[in-house]
Design an enzyme around this catalytic site. Structure first.
Site, PDB file in Angstrom:
ATOM      1  N   GLY A  55      41.237  46.202  44.650  1.00 26.99           N
ATOM      2  CA  GLY A  55      41.425  45.671  43.305  1.00 26.99           C
ATOM      3  C   GLY A  55      40.223  46.007  42.450  1.00 26.99           C
ATOM      4  O   GLY A  55      39.172  46.398  42.978  1.00 26.99           O
ATOM      5  N   CYS A  82      39.094  47.604  51.036  1.00 25.05           N
ATOM      6  CA  CYS A  82      38.285  47.704  49.811  1.00 25.05           C
ATOM      7  C   CYS A  82      37.972  46.311  49.238  1.00 25.05           C
ATOM      8  O   CYS A  82      37.289  45.540  49.881  1.00 25.05           O
ATOM      9  CB  CYS A  82      38.984  48.619  48.807  1.00 25.05           C
ATOM     10  N   TYR A  83      38.479  45.980  48.053  1.00 21.40           N
ATOM     11  CA  TYR A  83      38.214  44.626  47.531  1.00 21.40           C
ATOM     12  C   TYR A  83      38.588  43.587  48.577  1.00 21.40           C
ATOM     13  O   TYR A  83      37.901  42.580  48.748  1.00 21.40           O
ATOM     14  CB  TYR A  83      39.016  44.383  46.248  1.00 21.40           C
ATOM     15  N   HIS A 168      39.945  53.679  52.219  1.00 20.08           N
ATOM     16  CA  HIS A 168      41.388  53.571  51.985  1.00 20.08           C
ATOM     17  C   HIS A 168      42.193  54.337  53.033  1.00 20.08           C
ATOM     18  O   HIS A 168      42.351  55.546  52.935  1.00 20.08           O
ATOM     19  CB  HIS A 168      41.722  54.083  50.579  1.00 20.08           C
ATOM     20  N   GLU A 170      45.293  54.275  53.398  1.00 23.07           N
ATOM     21  CA  GLU A 170      46.606  54.671  52.870  1.00 23.07           C
ATOM     22  C   GLU A 170      46.582  56.039  52.194  1.00 23.07           C
ATOM     23  O   GLU A 170      47.621  56.652  51.979  1.00 23.07           O
ATOM     24  CB  GLU A 170      47.117  53.603  51.891  1.00 23.07           C
ATOM     25  N   ASP A 226      68.843  57.290  42.630  1.00 21.32           N
ATOM     26  CA  ASP A 226      69.054  55.851  42.864  1.00 21.32           C
ATOM     27  C   ASP A 226      70.507  55.436  42.657  1.00 21.32           C
ATOM     28  O   ASP A 226      71.090  54.752  43.491  1.00 21.32           O
ATOM     29  CB  ASP A 226      68.138  55.015  41.957  1.00 21.32           C
ATOM     30  N   LYS A 366      61.136  54.636  46.846  1.00 17.63           N
ATOM     31  CA  LYS A 366      61.897  55.864  46.587  1.00 17.63           C
ATOM     32  C   LYS A 366      62.097  56.706  47.853  1.00 17.63           C
ATOM     33  O   LYS A 366      63.200  57.206  48.090  1.00 17.63           O
ATOM     34  CB  LYS A 366      61.144  56.699  45.538  1.00 17.63           C
TER      35      LYS A 366
END
Ligand code: XMP
Length: 510
Positions: A55, A82-83, A168, A170, A226, A366
């Site tokens: 964040g 992180c944060y 990170h 991710e 979608d 998605k």
């Protein structure tokens, strides 16, 4: 069926949705929810693990996002990123320090023995994006990784199952980041991994069968991923009780309108009504060059045409919407400045006589929607379709939209798509398309002078369309696209390549 699930608490960092996607990719369901969820709600949610995201704040700021201390005593494993890791240190008695400069980019890291780094190469590369760092870990915690700038790039209390990482996992630049996340999910949280798209399809179809039995269902099919996947899923459950309306506004790319009919009506046997509104849209757009005006006209006309078709069908019980998880997350956030008024099917509920909305994809990202589409047997051309704006080619033609320009653009765009696919770049480039500019330039063809609008090529890489970079397409591929367009498309005499990122530009030209 109730899935095991992980709770990802959102502290507002830019990679937060990515964290949730990475958890799901490991076969574990998770939700990304605001950090200020009450402890009662967290207990009710009953996660097998909790992840704190990054964040923009500093833990020492007044009003900085916080969590109740009790969260660490629930016996549920916690991973702070992180944060999130700074918050763990701060809450449990460690120290967070403000660095003079921001650390951003790849960093060399050394992992120590830890359940989190099991099987991960010891000397490695991670991705950092922070200013504050943990300078002292809380009592009872051990440092489990270090970098040059972070004495506690990772720290943990294995007994309490609390883990903090400054980097990170991710982001793909963190090598073996997936393994680290997998270790947390399967090694620490003891996940079984019951989240697969095949399960999702079975569960949804049987739930929808109950819900929709004997009911009339209506869906607006746009040609996009979608709505196509939502309609196909609902069709499995509702069969002929589902009617899909496809408004052909004439602004789709080459072959797309035909494909909608051939896949959904001819191949899947859906009840598909095609409203041919091509002339209507062209006449409404006549003489209009201002982008926002074009967008407005297209959005309004689309709803009117749909309304007319829906009236013919009469009252329905359910209206299908192709809402997906990022829409759900975004709609919970505050308003931002209107850069472009987006046209999508959001305005339909106000003009359709229905009792309830059904959103079978609202829990999916998605990439998961695409996998579901493949599970349902939809072709790659539908499932892997690149994002395409609701107003279609109208916002890729600068100035007035005419049939001649549409024809030129469809052909040029088709060549670009073919060449990008042939070069094997179609999966790595987020969007790639041609644009007709409003500037004419002089050319020479044979011995004659030509004076035609410049055609621009646009191709970008992106994760979520919020930011984007221009794609480094190899020169020889650009060369092939350019020479084919010039040779095969009438009215093309000059091709340029757009090398702007977003921001400051946007992806589309209008
Ligand atoms: P921009 O041009 O704002 O586009 O950088 C970001 C992403 O949104 C798509 N886009 C739209 N999608 N209705 C949509 O459904 C719209 O009106 C619209 N306008 C832009 C664009 O293609 C890109 O993926």
């Amino acid at each position: 069926m109730k899935h095991e699930r992980v709770l990802v608490l959102d502290f507002g960092g830019q990679y937060n949705q990515l964290i949730a996607r990475r958890v799901r990719e490991q076969g574990v369901y998770c939700d990304l929810l605001p950090f200020d969820m009450s402890i009662e709600k967290i207990k009710e949610y009953a996660p097998i693990g909790i992840i704190f995201t990054g964040g923009p704040n500093s833990v020492y700021e007044a009003g900085a996002p916080d969590v109740p201390a009790e969260i660490f005593s629930l016996g549920i494993p916690v991973l702070g990123i992180c944060y999130g890791c700074q918050l763990i240190a701060h809450k449990l008695g460690g120290k967070v320090t403000h660095a003079d400069t921001r650390e951003y980019g790849k960093s060399e890291i050394e992992y120590k023995a830890s359940a989190l780094f099991d099987g991960v190469t010891k000397n490695n590369i991670c991705w950092m994006s922070h200013t504050d760092y943990v300078s002292e870990v809380p009592a009872g915690f051990a440092v489990s990784a270090t970098t040059k700038t972070c004495p506690a790039a990772a720290f943990e209390n294995a007994e309490r199952k609390i883990y903090g990482i400054q980097f990170h996992t991710e982001v793909h630049h963190t090598l073996e980041g997936e393994k680290i996340l997998r270790n947390f999910l399967y090694g620490v949280c003891k996940a079984k991994g019951d989240w697969t798209m095949a399960n999702f399809v079975d569960e949804q179809v049987s739930a929808l069968k109950n819900k929709l039995a004997g009911k009339k269902v209506l869906c607006a099919m746009s040609g996009g991923v979608d709505s196509a996947v939502a309609a196909t899923l609902v069709h499995r459950a509702a069969g002929d009780n589902l009617t899909c309306v496809f408004v052909d506004h004439g602004l789709l790319r080459k072959g797309e309108a035909e494909e909608v009919v051939s896949v959904f009506r001819d191949k899947l046997g859906m009840n598909l009504i095609k409203a041919d509104a091509r002339e209507l849209f062209l006449s409404k757009l006549k003489g209009v060059s201002e982008p926002e005006k074009k967008r407005k006209i297209i959005g309004e006309e689309f709803i009117k045409v749909f309304e007319k078709e829906a009236k013919k069908i009469g009252a329905v019980d359910f209206l299908v919407q192709g809402t997906i998880y990022p829409d759900v997350i975004e709609s919970g956030k505050g308003a931002s400045a209107v850069i472009k008024s987006h046209h999508n099917v959001g305005g339909l509920p106000s003009v359709v006589d229905f009792k309830e909305i059904v959103e079978p994809l609202r829990d999916l990202f998605k990439d998961e929607v695409r996998k579901v589409g493949t599970e349902l047997g939809l072709p790659d051309s539908v499932v892997q379709r690149q994002p395409f704006p609701g107003p279609g080619l109208a916002i890729r033609i600068m100035g007035e939209v005419t049939e001649e320009k549409l024809q030129t653009l469809r052909d040029a765009d088709y060549i670009m798509r073919e060449e990008i696919a042939k070069a094997g770049l179609d999966r790595e480039i987020w969007q790639y398309f041609a644009v007709i500019t409003s500037t004419n330039t002089v050319g020479v063809m044979g011995d004659a002078r030509t004076y035609e609008p410049v055609i621009a090529l646009r191709a970008v890489t992106s994760v979520d369309a919020m930011t984007a970079d221009w794609a480094r397409i190899p020169y020889d591929v650009l060369e092939r696209i350019s020479s084919r367009i010039i040779n095969e498309v009438p009215h093309a005499n000059r091709i340029v390549y757009d090398i702007t990122s977003k921001p400051p530009a946007t992806i589309e030209w209008e």
